[in-house]
Design a protein around this motif. Sequence first.
Motif, PDB file in Angstrom:
ATOM      1  N   HIS A  27       0.837  -1.209   0.000  1.00  0.00           N
ATOM      2  CA  HIS A  27       0.000   0.000   0.000  1.00  0.00           C
ATOM      3  C   HIS A  27       0.871   1.258   0.000  1.00  0.00           C
ATOM      4  O   HIS A  27       0.956   1.969   1.004  1.00  0.00           O
ATOM      5  N   ASP A  85      -7.990   7.694  13.132  1.00  0.00           N
ATOM      6  CA  ASP A  85      -8.338   6.373  13.647  1.00  0.00           C
ATOM      7  C   ASP A  85      -7.202   5.863  14.522  1.00  0.00           C
ATOM      8  O   ASP A  85      -6.101   6.414  14.489  1.00  0.00           O
ATOM      9  N   GLU A 132      -7.652  -6.806  12.053  1.00  0.00           N
ATOM     10  CA  GLU A 132      -8.167  -5.439  12.171  1.00  0.00           C
ATOM     11  C   GLU A 132      -7.195  -4.427  11.551  1.00  0.00           C
ATOM     12  O   GLU A 132      -7.608  -3.490  10.862  1.00  0.00           O
ATOM     13  N   LYS A 170      -7.477  -4.676   7.806  1.00  0.00           N
ATOM     14  CA  LYS A 170      -8.742  -4.106   7.360  1.00  0.00           C
ATOM     15  C   LYS A 170      -8.667  -2.576   7.313  1.00  0.00           C
ATOM     16  O   LYS A 170      -9.053  -1.944   6.328  1.00  0.00           O
ATOM     17  N   LYS A 171      -8.135  -1.983   8.395  1.00  0.00           N
ATOM     18  CA  LYS A 171      -8.045  -0.522   8.467  1.00  0.00           C
ATOM     19  C   LYS A 171      -7.101   0.019   7.386  1.00  0.00           C
ATOM     20  O   LYS A 171      -7.401   1.002   6.728  1.00  0.00           O
ATOM     21  N   VAL A 220      -6.261  -1.346   4.494  1.00  0.00           N
ATOM     22  CA  VAL A 220      -6.880  -1.495   3.174  1.00  0.00           C
ATOM     23  C   VAL A 220      -7.941  -0.407   2.973  1.00  0.00           C
ATOM     24  O   VAL A 220      -8.015   0.219   1.914  1.00  0.00           O
ATOM     25  N   THR A 221      -8.745  -0.158   4.011  1.00  0.00           N
ATOM     26  CA  THR A 221      -9.786   0.879   3.928  1.00  0.00           C
ATOM     27  C   THR A 221      -9.175   2.245   3.639  1.00  0.00           C
ATOM     28  O   THR A 221      -9.631   2.957   2.740  1.00  0.00           O
ATOM     29  N   PHE A 222      -8.120   2.604   4.390  1.00  0.00           N
ATOM     30  CA  PHE A 222      -7.499   3.915   4.184  1.00  0.00           C
ATOM     31  C   PHE A 222      -6.740   3.986   2.868  1.00  0.00           C
ATOM     32  O   PHE A 222      -6.701   5.032   2.228  1.00  0.00           O
ATOM     33  N   ASP A 242      -7.589   2.438   0.129  1.00  0.00           N
ATOM     34  CA  ASP A 242      -8.631   2.600  -0.893  1.00  0.00           C
ATOM     35  C   ASP A 242      -9.205   4.001  -0.887  1.00  0.00           C
ATOM     36  O   ASP A 242      -9.399   4.601  -1.935  1.00  0.00           O
ATOM     37  N   SER A 243      -9.437   4.578   0.293  1.00  0.00           N
ATOM     38  CA  SER A 243      -9.991   5.930   0.369  1.00  0.00           C
ATOM     39  C   SER A 243      -8.994   6.943  -0.178  1.00  0.00           C
ATOM     40  O   SER A 243      -9.372   7.939  -0.780  1.00  0.00           O
ATOM     41  N   HIS A 302      -8.924   7.189  -4.160  1.00  0.00           N
ATOM     42  CA  HIS A 302     -10.006   7.903  -4.843  1.00  0.00           C
ATOM     43  C   HIS A 302      -9.737   9.401  -4.947  1.00  0.00           C
ATOM     44  O   HIS A 302     -10.298  10.066  -5.798  1.00  0.00           O
TER      45      HIS A 302
END
Length: 133
Positions: free
Chosen positions: A70, A108, A117, A120-121, A123-125, A127-128, A131
């Motif tokens: 990432h 966060d 966890e 997950k966090k 990957v979420t950040f 991806d955000s 964009h």
Amino acid sequence: MQCGDEKEQQEHIVNFGNGNVHLVTTKEGWDEKLSEASSVGKIVVVNFSATWCGPCRMIAPLYSELSEKHSSLMFLTVDVDELSEFSSSWDIRATPTFFFLRDGQQIDKLVGANKLELQKKIVTFADSGNHSK
């Protein structure tokens, strides 16, 4: 800048600085990295850990691996013993503690070595962050 021998010794003890993880050893280094991340719009993931901490050592390889996957995020590690006063200012009560920062502000937090966890966090950040480019 560190000389090669010092760097090798540190990484030999524990591999907190592998992958794309930047080891923060001074307050100035911290400010520099946060400024750099802000200027390019990156979210910063900070791992407050300690070399003597078993869970920290357990999660370090995953953290390193995630840093390579990432690249839209900036990964930092702070040794709470090396920068104890600084770590106290972040109210670290357990290691590892992960902070997620945007423009130097906490967005966060994750306490403990919860691999699922953390993944997950991140990957979420990641991806955000993609964009907004």
